[in-house]
Each structure stands twice: as structure tokens, then as C-alpha cells.
Design a protein around this motif. Structure first.
Motif, short mmCIF file in Angstrom:
data_model
loop_
_atom_site.label_atom_id
_atom_site.label_comp_id
_atom_site.label_asym_id
_atom_site.label_seq_id
_atom_site.Cartn_x
_atom_site.Cartn_y
_atom_site.Cartn_z
N MET A 105 51.38 0.67 -34.21
CA MET A 105 51.45 1.59 -35.35
C MET A 105 51.18 0.83 -36.66
SD MET A 105 53.08 3.12 -38.11
CE MET A 105 54.69 2.40 -38.23
N LYS A 106 50.42 1.47 -37.54
CA LYS A 106 50.11 0.88 -38.84
C LYS A 106 50.51 1.87 -39.93
CE LYS A 106 46.14 -1.11 -39.26
NZ LYS A 106 44.67 -1.27 -39.41
N LEU A 107 51.15 1.36 -41.00
CA LEU A 107 51.54 2.20 -42.13
C LEU A 107 50.81 1.71 -43.38
CD1 LEU A 107 53.32 4.51 -43.24
CD2 LEU A 107 55.10 2.80 -43.67
N LEU A 108 49.97 2.58 -43.96
CA LEU A 108 49.26 2.24 -45.19
C LEU A 108 49.95 2.93 -46.37
CD1 LEU A 108 45.47 2.43 -44.22
CD2 LEU A 108 47.04 0.50 -44.09
N PHE A 109 50.04 2.21 -47.49
CA PHE A 109 50.75 2.71 -48.67
C PHE A 109 49.75 3.13 -49.75
CE2 PHE A 109 53.75 0.10 -46.45
CZ PHE A 109 54.99 0.70 -46.66
N TYR A 110 49.87 4.37 -50.18
CA TYR A 110 49.07 4.91 -51.29
C TYR A 110 49.58 4.30 -52.59
CZ TYR A 110 46.90 8.73 -54.07
OH TYR A 110 46.16 9.49 -54.95
N ASP A 111 48.66 3.89 -53.46
CA ASP A 111 49.12 3.22 -54.69
C ASP A 111 49.98 4.13 -55.56
OD1 ASP A 111 46.94 4.82 -55.39
OD2 ASP A 111 46.29 3.49 -56.99
N LYS A 112 49.73 5.46 -55.53
CA LYS A 112 50.54 6.38 -56.33
C LYS A 112 51.97 6.52 -55.78
CE LYS A 112 47.30 7.64 -59.23
NZ LYS A 112 46.27 6.67 -58.82
N PHE A 113 52.17 6.18 -54.52
CA PHE A 113 53.51 6.22 -53.93
C PHE A 113 54.47 5.35 -54.73
CE2 PHE A 113 56.36 3.62 -51.29
CZ PHE A 113 57.28 4.59 -50.90
N PHE A 114 53.99 4.18 -55.15
CA PHE A 114 54.87 3.26 -55.88
C PHE A 114 55.20 3.78 -57.28
CE2 PHE A 114 52.84 0.64 -52.64
CZ PHE A 114 53.96 0.12 -52.04
N GLU A 115 54.29 4.58 -57.86
CA GLU A 115 54.59 5.19 -59.15
C GLU A 115 55.72 6.20 -59.01
OE1 GLU A 115 51.00 6.76 -60.80
OE2 GLU A 115 49.92 4.86 -60.61
N SER A 116 55.73 6.94 -57.91
CA SER A 116 56.83 7.89 -57.68
C SER A 116 58.13 7.15 -57.38
CB SER A 116 56.49 8.83 -56.52
OG SER A 116 56.37 8.14 -55.29
N LEU A 117 58.05 6.03 -56.69
CA LEU A 117 59.24 5.25 -56.33
C LEU A 117 59.91 4.64 -57.55
CD1 LEU A 117 61.07 3.98 -54.18
CD2 LEU A 117 59.37 2.17 -53.90
N ASN A 142 36.24 -0.19 -50.24
CA ASN A 142 36.45 1.05 -50.98
C ASN A 142 37.84 1.65 -50.71
OD1 ASN A 142 33.89 0.86 -52.05
ND2 ASN A 142 32.96 2.25 -50.56
N ASN A 143 38.28 1.59 -49.46
CA ASN A 143 39.58 2.18 -49.12
C ASN A 143 40.75 1.33 -49.60
OD1 ASN A 143 40.86 4.48 -47.87
ND2 ASN A 143 41.63 3.07 -46.33
N GLN A 144 40.55 0.02 -49.69
CA GLN A 144 41.62 -0.87 -50.15
C GLN A 144 41.92 -0.68 -51.63
OE1 GLN A 144 41.74 -5.04 -48.61
NE2 GLN A 144 39.84 -4.44 -47.59
N ARG A 145 41.08 0.06 -52.31
CA ARG A 145 41.36 0.38 -53.71
C ARG A 145 42.69 1.12 -53.84
NH1 ARG A 145 38.14 3.52 -58.07
NH2 ARG A 145 39.83 4.51 -59.21
N SER A 146 42.97 2.05 -52.91
CA SER A 146 44.16 2.90 -53.03
C SER A 146 45.13 2.80 -51.87
CB SER A 146 43.73 4.37 -53.17
OG SER A 146 42.95 4.58 -54.33
N PHE A 147 44.71 2.17 -50.76
CA PHE A 147 45.56 2.12 -49.57
C PHE A 147 45.59 0.70 -49.00
CE2 PHE A 147 44.08 6.47 -49.86
CZ PHE A 147 45.25 7.19 -49.71
N ILE A 148 46.78 0.13 -48.90
CA ILE A 148 46.93 -1.20 -48.33
C ILE A 148 48.10 -1.21 -47.34
CG2 ILE A 148 45.95 -2.42 -50.32
CD1 ILE A 148 48.85 -3.12 -51.12
N GLU A 149 48.05 -2.16 -46.45
CA GLU A 149 49.15 -2.37 -45.50
C GLU A 149 49.99 -3.53 -46.01
OE1 GLU A 149 49.85 -3.06 -40.69
OE2 GLU A 149 47.89 -3.49 -41.59
N LEU A 150 51.31 -3.37 -45.98
CA LEU A 150 52.21 -4.43 -46.42
C LEU A 150 52.86 -5.09 -45.21
CD1 LEU A 150 53.91 -2.61 -49.43
CD2 LEU A 150 52.05 -4.27 -49.51
N THR A 151 52.92 -6.41 -45.24
CA THR A 151 53.52 -7.15 -44.12
C THR A 151 54.93 -7.64 -44.45
OG1 THR A 151 52.44 -9.16 -44.91
CG2 THR A 151 51.28 -7.88 -43.24
N ASP A 152 55.34 -7.50 -45.72
CA ASP A 152 56.70 -7.88 -46.10
C ASP A 152 57.17 -6.96 -47.22
OD1 ASP A 152 55.70 -8.84 -48.59
OD2 ASP A 152 55.23 -10.77 -47.66
N ASP A 153 58.35 -7.24 -47.75
CA ASP A 153 58.94 -6.34 -48.76
C ASP A 153 58.81 -6.90 -50.18
OD1 ASP A 153 59.66 -4.55 -46.83
OD2 ASP A 153 61.72 -5.29 -46.63
N GLU A 154 57.86 -7.81 -50.41
CA GLU A 154 57.75 -8.45 -51.72
C GLU A 154 57.51 -7.42 -52.83
OE1 GLU A 154 54.88 -11.58 -54.16
OE2 GLU A 154 54.61 -11.32 -52.01
#
Length: 699
Positions: free
Chosen positions: A1-13, A210-222
Motif C-alpha cells: 500500500m502507498k499513501l500520497l499526500f496532497y500539498d493542500k492537505f498540509f494547509e488544512s492541517l 508533473n505529479n510530484q508537484r502536488s503529490f508526494i509519498e512520505l517515508t517518515d514524520d519529519e
């Protein structure tokens, strides 16, 4: 399983209470460990427009919005908020893969956009649609989702495009803005194709630039830890495709990157530094240089933020770098003195000594400029070289006979100067370059230059001599519009070769609001700027992706009124969510800051001043800086003070004696300096002064 994070998600957080933020961090960690867990409560909501969107329970009150895959095992974490607000955000959202751009896009369903169009005031004058000259195929290839074509076709003006900005994909708005501003559709398509991967499967295409502009996978909680500390630096993780292609690219030689203020040039250079540091051979060394000491310290701090291993890496301003190497190679005696750095005679005083015993029509001012702008600039060592040297920018031509006279005076000037052991810093640069060339010595394997516009050929020859010419050798970034020093760059004369695809321009402003950007551009819009390649730098096609309040310019009757207004505004900000170090007061001259410093002291508000690139006073106080010192820095709130018709542009008596060419160059540099000061603001810029308004500020 892979979880990608939308950059706007962090603005809401970021907007959530600290306790809820910690719960969200625990939630995403558990989701990554087991997305099928019943504790996640991943459930469809029947009134969502997009059936692939799910709600997940963070706690009894807060929900996360997740896109689940139709096939495969890739999930997307899009938003987090209070239950009702999270549902409100997701209800009309559409989330889909765009094959033309190889990127996931988030946008509002077409019928909602159409309702927005209906409530706009009717346009009584018949207008041509903004994108009528482009085919549907063109618009699809630059990222317009097919379902949005009718809505985009109905847009008539740039204001109309900005009206629907929040409803369409960010990359779509960006490219449509470029088209509306006159960009080539072929060039945009070329850049999009560059950001795609040749992989066939969608799972692999998710890794496209192009997709890494808005969606990345995180491997730690930094990144999450930064949010908890209130210090999120998204630039460390998310890069625009135009930046990422530069950062991770392999080039046949030198790369030159230009772009307006806030477009992420320094960010790209820092990520390039990290890329080079990770991919170099063990013994290879890297140089990262800029023009001033203050900018050097900023680069060191940012490098630490990016966790770059600085072993084998030299970060230094060009003066300190050259002086250290001149000492290391013992190129001059230990008792040398440099004009402008030591308390010694100035060059004009030595020219006066020369003219005391010589009868000539040339005066001190002409000879001093001729020596600096021709002899030192071209590293002229003999009469033969001087007779051939171009004198572009020196005004009226002089004959060969006159050149011979000038050279005889230059030789005498050099003898007298040598007796004092005085040097121009450009002389030291030239000495160093000649030594490196004659000994075939290369000190570094790779070089990066920040704030390129502050350099001249003299400094660039040093950089070129320090780094061997080879693939990926030099990475140069700068903004021609921020050129505040009267210096000239000609790559071919400095031995630097930049051609074709190795010359790039960044166009997305990540720092300032669109309103601040427009004000900054209006200051320099009537000037022409060289793009370092002999062509004019474009000012159009440069957009900010967020908005704010309009900049304000207020002229007061007295200095006391101006000071009281600015300090009361700062007190209000400090009572709210702002820290002192997020605020700057800046002026054209240092003297204009005295009254503001005094009032801050009386109000017991901590403040920081800048002396020769170093912070003086409270390290986390309100920043007091001149326009020159604020260069390369950024602050959430910026107050430009003492701005009037005598300070911007700054007037002085000797200006009346300047030639028309010299005056034009001076006023151009003054405009660039004001452009620099305005563009340091992230959220808000307020301009104040007394007397008559400056004609450069069009508010």
C-alpha cells in the motif's frame, strides 16, 4: 500500500488545534501501516460528486478525506477538517487522473462552476472569448480536464479566469494564465511533455515530475514534526515541475535559471546542491557562492534546513572566497589594502596625485571610471590590449591617440598605487584567475551561483576559473529585474557557455500575493532588462497562486505621524498571531530608520538591525533594514518607510552632473531596488512617507 499526500492537505492541517494535529499524525501513521483496519472507518458518502472519495475518522469530530484506488494500492490523503467542513470541502470535488499531463487533478464539478458564472455581473459589451484562438486539443494538452472545456471556453477576460481560479486544477490555471499573458502554447506543451515519464503503468506514472508537484509519498514524520513546531517548510518537499527538472537533470554544461522575485530560484539551487552532494564522487568538492555576506548566511541556514551534508561544500560570498584564495596562493604581500574594505585613500585621491604632474584634458572622474569599467572589467594588461578593448557603455568614443594618453596615465596610477600596496578588489579577482589558468588549477568540481544579477564578468571569470568546464559544471540563478548594481554580464566574455535548453525561466511566484507581485512589476515595467544572454527578460507570464490585500501607500504630514502609525500597526500584529521576526521595517537609507528604532525601544518591542551582513540586537526582533540589506530575505509583513519623491528614487547633488546615459542607468537601478524591497513581502506590504509621493509607487 502507498499513501500520497496532497500539498493542500498540509494547509488544512496547519489550521487545526495542536491536539487534533497530533491525532491526525497518529491517524496517517496507522493508515500507512494498515489501510484496511476497521479502526480507520473508511466509508463512502452518498452525496459526494466523486464516488472514489471517502471519509475517514480521525476522532469523533474530525474527518480526513481520502481518495481510494479503483485498481492498485495507491491512496491519496487530500484534506482534514471538522466533520461538517471536511464534507463541505469534498462534496463537489472531482479527483481524476489527467493522461495529457500525467498528473492527478483536483477540481470542482462543472455544474458548480457554471453556477458561479451565472452570478457574475452581465457583460454588456460583446467580447471575444479569451481562449478562442486555441483548439480543444491545445487546451486539453496544457491540462484542461475535458469536462471543464465548456466552462473554460466561456471565459472572456483575465479577471474572468481569476474568478474561477479556486475551482479549477492549479496546474490548469497556471497554464491558462500563461496563454492569456501571451505565452507560446507549443512551449507550454513542450514543458509538460518534459515532465512526463515513459512508464506505461499508472502506478509508475504517479512518480512523474508533473505529479510530484502536488503529490508526494512520505517515508517518515519529519514534515509533520515541522507542523507541530509551527515551522512548516513545504519548499523542502514539494517542487514545481520546472524546478524538479532542473534539480534532478543531467546537462551537457552550464545551466542558467532566471525568474522574477519569489519564483523559487534559490530553492531550486539548494535542491540542486543537495542532489549534487548525494551523487558526487567521494573526493569531489562543490562551491556555492553569492554576492553578499548576509545572503551567504541565509544560504547556510537554508542548507541546514534541507539537511545537506556540507562536508566538501564551500558556501561563501564571492569577495571572501577570492580574498581567501589570494592569501592561500600567496599572490600578493601580506600588507595589502583593498579600496572600499580598508580605511585608506580612495582611488580618486590617487588619480589626483597622477594629474598633479600631468597635463591632460582627462579629469579624475573619467579616468577612475575608465580604469574600473574598461581596464579592470576586461583585465587589460598592456597598451595593445587597451587599444582593442571595447568601450560599450562609456559614452563618447576616444581616438587611438587619446587611448595612448590614457594608458600612460594608467601606468602611472598603477605605479603609485603599487607603492602604497593598494588594490582594487577586481584586481585581486583578475590575479586569481590568471594564476589558476597559468597553473591549470581547478579548486572545485561543481559550482552554484545565487543572485547572478549582482555579479559582473570579473566575478564570473573567477567562478569559471575555479570549476572545470564539463557536464553539470555550473548552476547559475538570478533575476535580471533585481539588478541593483551597475554591472554587466556577458557569458561568452567570461568563458561561460549557456545554450538552448540549458537556459530556463521560472514563472510561479511562491512568496508573495498576486497583488504584491503586480505592484512590484509595475515599478520596473517600463524598463528593459537583459536576461544574461543578450536578449530581453520577459516580465509577462509570471503569476502568484494566492491572493491577499491590496498594498497601501499613505503619505503623512510629519515624521512623528508616520512613525506612530507604523508602530501601532506592528503592535496590532504582535497582539495577534505574528512574531516580531516575521515583521520588517525597511527604508532607502539607514538614517531614515532612527526614529522607528527609538519608538520600538520606548515601546519595549524587540528589534534587530543589520551591520555588514550581521544581525545586531535582539536576534528574534522586528527587523530594521535598508532596501539593500533586505535583498534575498523575506518577511510576512513588510513596511516600506520614508518613501517619497526625494528618496525613491534617491536624489543627491552630484546626480545633476551625470550624463543622460548615467542618469538613466541610475534611475533604472533605483527602480530595481524598490522592486526588491516590495517583493520581500509574503502577505502584506504597506508603504508610508512624508512630503510628496514617489512617482515610482503606483498604488
Amino acid at each position: 500500500m502507498k499513501l500520497l499526500f496532497y500539498d493542500k492537505f498540509f494547509e488544512s492541517l496547519i489550521d487545526l488545534p495542536k491536539g487534533i494535529q497530533k491525532k491526525v499524525i497518529d491517524f496517517q501513521r496507522k493508515f500507512r501501516e494498515n489501510s484496511k483496519s476497521s479502526a480507520i472507518h473508511l466509508e463512502p458518502i452518498k452525496n459526494f460528486k466523486d464516488s472514489s472519495l471517502r471519509s475517514a475518522r480521525v476522532d469523533q469530530t474530525y474527518r480526513a478525506i481520502i481518495k481510494v484506488p479503483e485498481v492498485g494500492e495507491t491512496y491519496f490523503l487530500l484534506w482534514v477538517d471538522h466533520h461538517d467542513k471536511a464534507y463541505e470541502w469534498a462534496t463537489n470535488k472531482v479527483f481524476q487522473w489527467n493522461e495529457n499531463t500525467q498528473s492527478m487533478q483536483v477540481f470542482t464539478s462543472p455544474e458548480i462552476i457554471e453556477k458561479q458564472e451565472e452570478v457574475r455581473p452581465e457583460i454588456t459589451i460583446e467580447k471575444r472569448a479569451l481562449f478562442s484562438e486555441y483548439t480543444d486539443k491545445d487546451l486539453l494538452r496544457v491540462g484542461v480536464p475535458k469536462v471543464l472545456l465548456p466552462s473554460i471556453r466561456g471565459i472572456e477576460t483575465l479577471d474572468g479566469l481569476e474568478h474561477v481560479e479556486t475551482f479549477i486544477p492549479q496546474d490548469t490555471f497556471e497554464n491558462l494564465f500563461y496563454l492569456a499573458d501571451g505565452a507560446s502554447v507549443e512551449q507550454l506543451i513542450f514543458e509538460i511533455e518534459e515532465g512526463k515519464t515513459e512508464a506505461v503503468s499508472e502506478e509508475e506514472q504517479l512518480r512523474s515530475i508533473n505529479n510530484q508537484r502536488s503529490f508526494i509519498e512520505l517515508t517518515d514524520d519529519e514534515l509533520f514534526n515541522e507542523i507541530l513546531e509551527g515551522n512548516l517548510k513545504k519548499w523542502k518537499y514539494y517542487l514545481h515541475p520546472s524546478q524538479r527538472k532542473l534539480v534532478n537533470g543531467s546537462f551537457t554544461g552550464t545551466v542558467k535559471v532566471s525568474g522574477g522575485a519569489g519564483t523559487g530560484k534559490t530553492v531550486a539551487a539548494l535542491h540542486r546542491l543537495k542532489y549534487l552532494s548525494k551523487n558526487r564522487k567521494p573526493a569531489e568538492k562543490i562551491l556555492f557562492t553569492t554576492y553578499t555576506k548576509a545572503l551567504t548566511e541565509n544560504l547556510k541556514n537554508l542548507s541546514n534546513d534541507l539537511e545537506i551534508d556540507l562536508s566538501g561544500i564551500k558556501i561563501s560570498n564571492i569577495d571572501a572566497l577570492a580574498f581567501d584564495l589570494v592569501k592561500d596562493f600567496v599572490l600578493i604581500s601580506n600588507d595589502y589594502k583593498v579600496f572600499g574594505l580598508h580605511h585608506i585613500k580612495n582611488p580618486e585621491e590617487i588619480w589626483e596625485e597622477v594629474l598633479d604632474t600631468e597635463l591632460t584634458t582627462f579629469d579624475t572622474d573619467f579616468l577612475s571610471k575608465e580604469y574600473r569599467e574598461i581596464v579592470l572589467y576586461h583585465d587589460v594588461k598592456s597598451l595593445e590590449e587597451y587599444l582593442k578593448a571595447p568601450r560599450v557603455g562609456r559614452g563618447k568614443a576616444i581616438s587611438r591617440t587619446q587611448r595612448r594618453v590614457v594608458w600612460s596615465l594608467v601606468e602611472k596610477y598603477n605605479r603609485i598605487k603599487g607603492q602604497y600596496h593598494y588594490y582594487h578588489k577586481e584586481e585581486l579577482y583578475n590575479l586569481l584567475v590568471n594564476f589558476l589558468k597559468s597553473h591549470d588549477t581547478k579548486v572545485y568540481d561543481f559550482g552554484l551561483v545565487d543572485e547572478l544579477q549582482d555579479f559582473s564578468n570579473v566575478e564570473l571569470r573567477v567562478v569559471r576559473a575555479l570549476v572545470e568546464e564539463k557536464p553539470n559544471d555550473l548552476f547559475l540563478v538570478g533575476d535580471p529585474l533585481q539588478k541593483i548594481y551597475d554591472k554587466r554580464i556577458n557569458f561568452s566574455q567570461s568563458g561561460i557557455n549557456v545554450r538552448g535548453k540549458r537556459s530556463r525561466r521560472l514563472r510561479i511566484n511562491y512568496r508573495t500575493t498576486e497583488e504584491i507581485k503586480k505592484l512590484a512589476i509595475s515599478i520596473v515595467n517600463d524598463e528593459h532588462y537583459d536576461n544574461f544572454d543578450g536578449q530581453e527578460e520577459e516580465k509577462a507570464g509570471y503569476v502568484s497562486l494566492f491572493h491577499g490585500n491590496q498594498p497601501q501607500y499613505t503619505v503623512f504630514h510629519s515624521k512623528d505621524q508616520e512613525v506612530q502609525h507604523v508602530i501601532s500597526e506592528i503592535e496590532y500584529l504582535l497582539e495577534g498571531k505574528y512574531k516580531p521576526e516575521e515583521i520588517a521595517i525597511t527604508s532607502r537609507t539607514k538614517n531614515a530608520l532612527k526614529e522607528f528604532r527609538t519608538e520600538l525601544h520606548l515601546k519595549n518591542i524587540p528589534y534587530t538591525e543589520y551591520e555588514q551582513g550581521n544581525k545586531v540586537g535582539h536576534q528574534n526582533g522586528v527587523n530594521l533594514l535598508t532596501f539593500h540589506n533586505i535583498k534575498g530575505l523575506e518577511f510576512k509583513q513588510v513596511f516600506l518607510v520614508d518613501v517619497n519623491n526625494r528618496t525613491c528614487p534617491k536624489h543627491f547633488e552630484a546626480l545633476d552632473n551625470y550624463s543622460d546615459t548615467e542618469k538613466a542607468s541610475y534611475y533604472k537601478n533605483e527602480k530595481s531596488l524598490l522592486y526588491v524591497a516590495v517583493s520581500r513581502a509574503i502577505q502584506r506590504v504597506e508603504i508610508t512617507g512624508i512630503g510628496i509621493r514617489s512617482e515610482l509607487v503606483r498604488v
